[in-house]
Design a protein around this motif. Structure first.
Motif, short mmCIF file in Angstrom:
data_model
loop_
_atom_site.label_atom_id
_atom_site.label_comp_id
_atom_site.label_asym_id
_atom_site.label_seq_id
_atom_site.Cartn_x
_atom_site.Cartn_y
_atom_site.Cartn_z
N ASP A 180 1.17 -1.81 -0.21
CA ASP A 180 0.05 -0.60 0.49
C ASP A 180 0.89 1.45 -0.29
O ASP A 180 2.10 1.16 0.50
CB ASP A 180 -1.07 -0.25 1.41
N PRO A 181 0.75 2.59 -0.97
CA PRO A 181 0.91 4.04 -0.44
C PRO A 181 1.19 4.43 1.42
O PRO A 181 1.98 4.70 1.37
CB PRO A 181 0.21 4.76 -1.61
N GLY A 182 0.35 4.14 1.49
CA GLY A 182 1.09 5.29 2.72
C GLY A 182 0.64 6.11 3.24
O GLY A 182 -0.35 6.26 1.87
N ASP A 183 0.47 6.68 3.99
CA ASP A 183 0.25 8.37 4.11
C ASP A 183 2.48 8.83 4.15
O ASP A 183 3.40 8.94 4.59
CB ASP A 183 0.28 8.50 5.26
N HIS A 184 2.04 9.41 2.61
CA HIS A 184 3.41 9.88 1.83
C HIS A 184 3.77 11.18 2.97
O HIS A 184 4.87 11.42 3.26
CB HIS A 184 3.17 10.40 0.79
N VAL A 196 4.97 2.34 0.37
CA VAL A 196 6.07 2.99 1.78
C VAL A 196 7.38 2.63 1.62
O VAL A 196 7.95 2.86 1.79
CB VAL A 196 4.94 2.11 3.43
N PRO A 197 7.13 0.68 1.42
CA PRO A 197 8.51 0.33 1.88
C PRO A 197 9.50 1.00 0.38
O PRO A 197 10.98 1.14 1.10
CB PRO A 197 8.44 -1.40 1.83
N VAL A 198 8.91 1.45 -0.88
CA VAL A 198 10.60 1.72 -1.62
C VAL A 198 10.15 3.00 -1.54
O VAL A 198 11.52 3.72 -1.02
CB VAL A 198 9.07 1.63 -3.16
N LEU A 199 9.49 4.27 -0.89
CA LEU A 199 9.57 5.58 -0.12
C LEU A 199 10.39 5.73 0.37
O LEU A 199 11.38 6.48 0.85
CB LEU A 199 8.26 6.12 -0.65
N LYS A 200 10.81 4.99 1.56
CA LYS A 200 11.21 4.42 2.72
C LYS A 200 12.27 4.24 2.72
O LYS A 200 13.49 4.94 2.57
CB LYS A 200 10.90 3.81 4.46
N THR A 201 12.56 3.51 2.25
CA THR A 201 14.57 3.54 1.43
C THR A 201 14.46 4.53 0.52
O THR A 201 15.96 4.64 0.79
CB THR A 201 14.30 2.32 0.49
N LEU A 202 14.09 5.17 0.18
CA LEU A 202 14.38 6.29 -0.61
C LEU A 202 14.79 7.74 0.18
O LEU A 202 16.26 8.28 0.04
CB LEU A 202 13.97 6.68 -1.87
N LEU A 203 14.16 7.29 1.38
CA LEU A 203 14.83 8.71 2.31
C LEU A 203 15.81 8.17 2.66
O LEU A 203 16.27 8.80 3.56
CB LEU A 203 13.18 8.88 2.93
N ASP A 204 15.92 7.07 2.85
CA ASP A 204 16.62 6.59 4.06
C ASP A 204 18.21 6.58 3.74
O ASP A 204 18.80 6.67 4.26
CB ASP A 204 16.58 5.30 4.64
N ALA A 205 18.64 6.80 2.05
CA ALA A 205 19.67 7.31 1.32
C ALA A 205 19.93 8.41 1.19
O ALA A 205 20.85 8.81 1.72
CB ALA A 205 19.14 6.39 0.21
N LEU A 206 18.62 9.42 1.14
CA LEU A 206 18.37 10.65 1.00
C LEU A 206 19.43 10.70 1.92
O LEU A 206 19.88 12.16 2.33
CB LEU A 206 17.70 11.48 0.49
N GLY A 207 18.75 10.73 3.81
CA GLY A 207 19.62 10.95 4.90
C GLY A 207 20.48 10.32 5.23
O GLY A 207 21.04 11.13 6.07
N THR A 262 9.58 -6.08 1.41
CA THR A 262 8.42 -6.63 1.75
C THR A 262 7.79 -5.77 2.28
O THR A 262 8.23 -4.88 3.25
CB THR A 262 8.38 -8.04 2.95
N GLY A 263 6.19 -5.70 1.83
CA GLY A 263 5.26 -4.70 2.74
C GLY A 263 3.87 -5.54 3.02
O GLY A 263 4.17 -6.47 2.88
N THR A 264 2.91 -4.72 3.15
CA THR A 264 1.46 -5.43 3.51
C THR A 264 0.62 -4.39 3.11
O THR A 264 1.36 -3.16 2.26
CB THR A 264 1.55 -4.77 5.44
#
Length: 355
Positions: A129-133, A206-217, A321-323
């Motif tokens: 799911d995309p979740g809350d961006h 959500v998992p894909v977006l979080k991976t990107l933000l973690d890399a930016l951080g 993986t995600g939900t």
């Protein structure tokens, strides 16, 4: 078309319908589109024959007006004719196409949800799911002391900038389903031209977006070879996780693609765009859904996007993986994590454009 006979009108409409069906079924891949002041125009290539075409018109007036031997020839001629009006990918659906899609959906049987409750299942990251961006953005900035957030004069836009002033995130709170919600841009210095950029639709999981933000951080997004095309070594680095996971690799015209075995997610590298950085076409496209031309979500990136950043995303697509929440009675789009997931069902091909 008052100058046409009934037979000619029927023939033109049938030809336009065939073009529409070819695009919808993925046989005709649209590389770019534009508006010539009167109607929509586009350039595309047939997968089975390799023939590239120039399309003019919309709905029942769409027709092939020119042909080319290769996608490169078609895009070069298209760019020369339409210049800055050129936009990558297919044009937005017309009102008629939108009504047709709505009619197809409304005619499809819908399972009863009476007495059912949402159920959570584990799926590959690309199908989550995309979740809350907006919450993800706020969480990222709260945990990063070297980033600053501010609202622009447009209430629907938030901008976050790194303290070095060389990396920026633009977040559009009101982006449409296919429009960029996120635009990430990197600069060599605070006053230099943009080195690379990346856009994300509102439905990126959500998992894909979080991976990107973690890399930016973590600062992994800063390194890039400014002013030179991507090398074979960098291309291999960016896609190695996909190859290792058994994704299918294929060359399609001037593009190289990696797809899951089921074809429900993929990564595309456009060699023409990679060697023509000033082109409005995207060098990289990461996506999931029925096909790359009508994705559930998409990430698009420019020529000099760092290979390490792309490799992080590829790793998440291949192994993360995600939900996803579903209701009992609804068909499950993803059943197995090992070996990939079955492709999402395509809309029925029997619906006519002229409905």
């Amino acid at each position: 078309m008052p100058w046409c006979t009934r037979s000619e009108i029927r023939q033109l409409s049938d030809e336009a319908q065939k073009i529409y069906d070819d695009v919808r079924r993925g046989r005709l891949v649209i590389h770019a589109h534009a508006h010539d002041g009167y109607s929509a125009v586009a350039a595309g290539t047939y997968r089975d024959t390799g023939r590239s075409v120039y399309l003019h018109g919309e709905n029942h007036l769409r027709q092939i007006t020119d042909t080319f031997d290769s996608p490169t020839q078609a895009l070069t001629a298209f760019h020369r004719t339409h210049g800055t009006a050129l936009r990558p990918g297919p044009a937005p659906m017309t009102d008629t196409e939108r009504q047709t899609a709505h009619a197809s959906t409304s005619l499809a049987p819908t399972p009863s949800t009476t007495g059912t409750a949402p159920q959570t299942e584990q799926v590959p990251a690309y199908a989550a799911d995309p979740g809350d961006h907006e919450a993800l953005l706020n969480g990222f900035l709260d945990g990063q002391g070297d980033w600053e957030k501010y609202r622009t004069w447009e209430d629907h836009t938030t901008v976050a900038t790194h303290e070095s002033l060389t990396l920026r995130i633009l977040f559009d709170h009101e982006a449409g389903p296919r429009d960029p919600r996120w635009t990430i841009a990197a600069y060599e210095s605070p006053v230099s031209e943009r080195m690379w950029y990346m856009t994300l639709t509102p439905t990126v999981p959500v998992p894909v977006l979080k991976t990107l933000l973690d890399a930016l951080g973590a600062g992994d997004a800063w390194e890039t070879a400014l002013g030179s095309p991507i090398t074979d070594k960098q291309l291999a680095q960016a896609t190695q996780p996909l190859t290792a996971a058994g994704w299918r690799s294929a060359v399609d015209g001037h593009s190289q693609r990696w797809n899951t075995q089921q074809g429900d997610a993929g990564v595309q590298f456009d060699t023409f765009a990679a060697h023509n950085p000033q082109s409005p076409l995207h060098t990289w496209t990461l996506w999931a859904g029925p096909d790359i031309d009508s994705p559930t979500w998409a990430i698009r990136a420019s020529a000099y996007t760092p290979a390490g950043l792309l490799a992080d995303l590829a790793e998440e697509l291949a192994h993360g993986t995600g939900t996803r929440q579903t209701r009992s009675g609804q068909p499950r789009r993803v059943k197995h994590l090992s070996g990939g997931s079955p492709a999402a069902p395509l809309p029925p091909h029997s619906t006519r454009l002229r409905r």
